[in-house]
Design a protein around this motif. Structure first.
Motif, short mmCIF file in Angstrom:
data_model
loop_
_atom_site.label_atom_id
_atom_site.label_comp_id
_atom_site.label_asym_id
_atom_site.label_seq_id
_atom_site.Cartn_x
_atom_site.Cartn_y
_atom_site.Cartn_z
N ALA A 268 61.66 -56.96 -32.68
CA ALA A 268 63.16 -56.68 -32.39
C ALA A 268 63.09 -57.35 -30.80
CB ALA A 268 63.49 -55.39 -32.27
N ASN A 269 62.22 -57.11 -29.80
CA ASN A 269 62.06 -57.69 -28.56
C ASN A 269 62.17 -59.20 -28.88
OD1 ASN A 269 61.98 -56.32 -26.04
ND2 ASN A 269 60.76 -54.76 -27.15
N TRP A 270 61.13 -59.75 -29.52
CA TRP A 270 61.25 -61.22 -29.76
C TRP A 270 62.36 -61.66 -30.19
CZ3 TRP A 270 58.90 -65.70 -28.76
CH2 TRP A 270 57.39 -65.55 -28.33
N MET A 271 62.99 -61.30 -31.32
CA MET A 271 64.06 -61.98 -32.00
C MET A 271 65.52 -61.56 -31.56
SD MET A 271 62.15 -63.77 -33.59
CE MET A 271 63.38 -64.87 -34.47
N VAL A 272 65.66 -60.36 -31.29
CA VAL A 272 67.23 -59.95 -31.06
C VAL A 272 67.72 -60.84 -30.06
CG1 VAL A 272 68.66 -58.15 -30.67
CG2 VAL A 272 66.89 -57.53 -32.27
N PRO A 273 67.27 -61.06 -28.90
CA PRO A 273 67.74 -61.62 -27.90
C PRO A 273 67.94 -63.02 -28.29
CG PRO A 273 66.00 -60.41 -26.97
CD PRO A 273 66.17 -60.23 -28.55
N LEU A 274 67.09 -63.58 -28.98
CA LEU A 274 67.28 -65.06 -29.60
C LEU A 274 68.30 -65.24 -30.28
CD1 LEU A 274 63.36 -66.12 -29.99
CD2 LEU A 274 64.89 -66.28 -28.01
N MET A 275 68.45 -64.13 -31.46
CA MET A 275 69.50 -64.23 -32.58
C MET A 275 70.82 -64.20 -32.01
SD MET A 275 67.57 -62.23 -35.66
CE MET A 275 66.80 -63.26 -36.79
N ILE A 276 70.93 -63.42 -30.75
CA ILE A 276 72.37 -62.99 -30.44
C ILE A 276 72.74 -63.92 -29.05
CG2 ILE A 276 72.37 -60.94 -31.42
CD1 ILE A 276 72.14 -59.64 -28.64
N GLY A 277 71.57 -64.94 -28.75
CA GLY A 277 72.20 -65.74 -27.38
C GLY A 277 72.01 -64.87 -26.28
N ALA A 278 71.21 -63.79 -25.99
CA ALA A 278 71.02 -63.22 -24.71
C ALA A 278 70.13 -63.53 -24.05
CB ALA A 278 70.98 -61.71 -25.31
N PRO A 279 70.21 -63.62 -22.71
CA PRO A 279 69.08 -63.95 -21.86
C PRO A 279 67.86 -63.05 -21.94
CG PRO A 279 70.68 -62.93 -20.61
CD PRO A 279 71.44 -63.11 -21.83
N ASP A 280 67.90 -61.86 -22.07
CA ASP A 280 66.63 -61.02 -22.38
C ASP A 280 67.43 -59.69 -22.82
OD1 ASP A 280 64.46 -59.35 -21.75
OD2 ASP A 280 63.85 -60.39 -20.12
N MET A 281 66.53 -58.75 -23.03
CA MET A 281 67.11 -57.27 -23.41
C MET A 281 67.93 -56.73 -22.28
SD MET A 281 65.81 -56.75 -26.44
CE MET A 281 65.49 -55.00 -26.85
N ALA A 282 68.77 -55.88 -22.72
CA ALA A 282 69.74 -55.52 -21.66
C ALA A 282 69.02 -54.51 -20.56
CB ALA A 282 70.82 -54.34 -22.39
N LEU A 283 68.10 -53.91 -20.90
CA LEU A 283 67.48 -53.02 -19.72
C LEU A 283 65.92 -53.53 -19.75
CD1 LEU A 283 69.03 -49.66 -21.36
CD2 LEU A 283 69.60 -50.95 -19.23
N PRO A 284 65.59 -54.39 -19.09
CA PRO A 284 64.26 -54.95 -19.04
C PRO A 284 63.33 -53.98 -18.39
CG PRO A 284 65.91 -56.55 -18.05
CD PRO A 284 66.41 -55.28 -18.08
N ARG A 285 63.65 -53.22 -17.57
CA ARG A 285 62.43 -52.31 -16.87
C ARG A 285 62.08 -51.21 -17.63
NH1 ARG A 285 61.10 -54.33 -11.94
NH2 ARG A 285 62.78 -55.68 -10.75
N MET A 286 63.31 -50.65 -18.45
CA MET A 286 63.01 -49.63 -19.43
C MET A 286 62.15 -50.26 -20.48
SD MET A 286 65.78 -47.17 -20.92
CE MET A 286 66.06 -47.98 -22.40
N ASN A 287 62.35 -51.41 -20.88
CA ASN A 287 61.82 -52.12 -21.95
C ASN A 287 60.31 -51.99 -21.70
OD1 ASN A 287 61.56 -53.59 -24.43
ND2 ASN A 287 61.84 -55.40 -23.49
N ASN A 288 59.73 -52.28 -20.38
CA ASN A 288 58.47 -52.19 -19.99
C ASN A 288 57.84 -50.89 -20.11
OD1 ASN A 288 56.51 -51.30 -17.69
ND2 ASN A 288 56.27 -53.72 -17.68
N PHE A 289 58.80 -49.79 -19.69
CA PHE A 289 58.22 -48.48 -19.58
C PHE A 289 57.94 -48.03 -21.10
CE2 PHE A 289 59.54 -44.07 -19.00
CZ PHE A 289 58.36 -43.61 -18.51
N SER A 290 59.09 -48.38 -21.93
CA SER A 290 58.63 -48.04 -23.14
C SER A 290 57.75 -48.42 -23.93
CB SER A 290 60.23 -48.00 -24.07
OG SER A 290 60.22 -49.40 -24.37
#
Lengths: 322, 338
Positions: free
Chosen positions: B108-130
């Motif tokens: 999901a991390n790899w594909m969702v931003p690419l598939m919906i045309g987003a620059p990154d995940m919405a909450l990048p620091r929380m992404n790192n933490f999780s």
């Protein structure tokens, strides 16, 4: 198998026949509401149609009323206890395969791990009601040929029933992970003709009455040690080991255990009432007073625990009566 | 119908590692270990998830090999029953919580931003933490194997009272590690929902999203619905083990079956948490290689949502009624009778 051949057959034929290198062009249809509705509705109707007769059968399956015989089945780590309610006959059914055979010393028989020292004996052609519960953790009493599989829940009583048509031996196993020796608590049911069963039950009643009278007399050290070794190996050895070395920290060693040798009173209390919050069960309902006295005497004198203490069955019976 | 997806990924927006030359406005990422510890890049975190998942897959696989090797012949050959049970339990826990779930979060991390045309995940620091919660959780879980009495030996469904009264002392650490893994899953799910709902490219409607994005959106809602229930179940276990409650002990007015109801309120949707993203993947692969559009896109979306809803309901049908009745019984075991 047939379904697999048909499905994969169509799939591989399509893959091969319409392959890209032969210039196949994909058709570009992609929505069809009617088809979607139809292939949702048909399985739904099939399920509803199946549910009607299935519910009627289930209602019959779960009706244990009007039984000719009531058996209380108690699962415990790791053996089954059977009580013929109202008949004053009760016994514990242990794994019959010797530990050495499990370790690979000696020939394995045909019924390896599916044999017990004392099978549950049931009559043919009578409705038998099972009242099923557990002492310690959840077990499951499962005999596939009798179509009975019922969880045993500590503190709750579940019901099930069976009417056996053919005399013979029926085998099963515990079907709910219940700890270390979950694989070593098989079930064996021996089904007999009605008269044969009645004779067996009368004989067992006699024997249990005899056992009860043994409580009052004075037992010698040798008698208690012999009886104690037999019961210890059947009941206690799966956790505390035949040589009393235990399996710490869950199952303490008994051989050379100073607390055990010093505190006779606590030793008796532990075996009779168990240790709350630990894996040590209470044996007040599982073993007879003679067996409890013999096991305690054995544990206090075997493997170099030479305390010389004797525990008489009468003393245990008195404690149980309190 | 749906406008076609852009032919090229917005590489210049989403990558700092491989496209260093274009990202002149950004400071260079730290080097070595710190780069991976501090990364907020969705692809790097996705890779971390996938590598972690593969590592856990091998560890869980080795445990399965121990189990199969022991079962190669009847009788005891290699390991004792106690250790055998630890292997089956650890295999299940690691494959479910350490291999399958992180693998899909990584995808999901790899594909969702690419598939919906987003620059990154919405909450990048929380992404790192999780992500970094996961190695902590599973180091803790694996370390229980080395503790006195061994690790969890009660099956991956850890039914009480086998997992409470009769469990090894290390069960407390098992509970803590499930809590940490659960927090990681919930944070990941929040991030995915926030990304999908807020960061779609302008003009992309919900019904224009690839099916993988849809299945993950629904999976994320399932995760948020049921992971707290699992946390509740293990917390009740903790209370029963250490603080004298009797949620799962009939002797104190509780009920062992209560545990099963609560567990399967998590467990049944968990099945779909582990399979829905895979449905989404298949729904992307097959249309691509058969060179035609997916049949019945809208129905697939509705069907996926229905599966998720029914999975909550089906455990609920068997769960809620006895659960509602038995809850007061368990609570009353804590409070003195009047």
């Amino acid at each position: 198998m047939v379904i697999g051949v048909v499905v994969f057959g169509v799939m591989f034929y399509s893959l091969f026949r319409f392959r890209h290198s032969k210039g196949a062009k994909a058709a570009h249809f992609h929505e069809h509401t009617l088809v979607e509705v139809i292939w949702t509705a048909i399985p739904l109707l099939i399920l509803v149609a199946m549910a009607v007769p299935a519910t009627a059968t289930l209602k019959n399956m779960y009706d244990p009323s009007d039984a000719d015989l009531d058996i209380m089945i108690t699962g415990q780590q790791w053996r089954w206890r059977y009580e013929y309610l109202g008949e004053e006959v009760a016994f514990t059914s242990n794994l019959g395969t010797p530990r050495e055979t499990i370790r690979g010393e000696g020939e394995r028989g045909e019924n390896y791990l599916l044999e017990v020292d004392e099978p549950l004996v049931l009559p043919v052609g009578r409705k038998v009601r099972f009242l099923i519960t557990a002492e310690d953790v959840i077990h499951s009493w499962w005999v596939p040929d009798l179509a009975v599989k019922q969880d045993t829940i500590p503190g709750f009583v579940n019901e099930n029933w069976v009417r056996i048509n053919e005399p013979g031996i029926y085998r099963g196993q515990c079907a709910e992970l219940c700890g270390m020796d979950h694989g070593f608590m098989p079930i064996v049911v021996q089904a007999m003709e009605g008269e044969e069963f009645d004779a067996w039950l009368a004989e067992r009643k006699e024997a249990s009455a005899q056992d009860a009278s043994g409580v009052d007399r004075e037992w010698s050290m040798d008698e208690l040690m012999a009886r104690g070794e037999q019961s210890y190996n059947a009941v206690c050895a799966s956790c505390h080991q035949a040589d009393g070395s235990g399996n710490p920290p869950a199952f303490p060693a008994l051989a050379g255990n100073q607390a055990l040798m010093d505190e006779r009173e606590r030793h008796i209390e532990t075996v009779v009432n168990g240790v709350s919050g630990s894996a040590m069960p209470a044996f007040r309902n599982t073993l007879s007073p003679v067996e409890v006295a013999a096991v305690i005497t054995y544990e206090r004198n075997a493997w170099g625990n030479d305390t010389g203490d004797l525990v008489q069955p009468a003393e245990i019976a008195e404690r149980l009566a309190e | 119908m749906a406008p076609k997806l852009p032919l090229h990924h917005p590489v210049e927006q989403s990558s700092t590692a491989s496209a260093g030359g274009q990202a002149a406005a950004h400071p260079a990422p730290p080097r070595g270990l710190m780069r991976w510890l501090l990364t907020t890049n969705h692809k790097e975190i996705g890779s971390l998830y996938l590598i972690f998942s593969l590592t856990m897959f091998f560890i869980g696989g080795v445990f399965a090999l121990v189990v199969r090797a022991e079962l190669f012949q009847p009788g005891l050959q290699l390991v004792q029953p106690e250790f055998f049970n630890q292997m089956t339990t650890m295999h299940g826990l690691i494959m479910v919580f350490g291999a399958v779930m992180p693998a899909f979060v990584g995808l999901a991390n790899w594909m969702v931003p690419l598939m919906i045309g987003a620059p990154d995940m919405a909450l990048p620091r929380m992404n790192n933490f999780s992500f970094w919660l996961l190695p902590v959780a599973f180091t803790l879980l694996l370390s229980t194997l080395l503790m006195p009495g061994g690790g969890p030996n009660f099956g991956w469904t850890f039914y009480a009272p086998l997992s409470t009264t009769f469990a090894p002392p290390s069960t407390t650490f098992f509970i803590l590690s499930l809590h940490i893994a659960g927090i990681s899953s919930i944070l990941g799910a929040i991030n995915i929902i926030a990304t999908i709902l807020n960061l779609r490219a302008p003009g992309m409607r919900m019904m224009d999203m690839p099916l993988f994005v849809w299945t993950w959106l629904i999976t994320a809602f399932l995760l948020i619905a049921v992971m707290p229930v699992l946390a509740g179940a293990v917390t009740m276990m903790l209370m029963d083990i250490h603080f004298g409650t009797s949620f799962f002990s009939a002797a104190g007015g509780g009920d062992p079956v209560l545990f099963q109801h609560i567990f399967w309120f998590f467990g049944h949707p968990e099945v779909y948490i582990m399979i829905l993203p895979a449905f989404g993947i298949v729904s992307a692969i097959i249309p691509t290689f058969s060179r035609k559009r997916l049949f019945g896109y809208a129905s697939m979306v509705y069907a996926t949502a229905s599966i998720a809803f029914l999975s909550l309901l089906s455990s609920g049908l068997t769960t809620c009624s006895p659960w509602a009745c038995r809850w007061p019984a368990s609570c009353s075991s804590c409070t003195p009778p009047c």
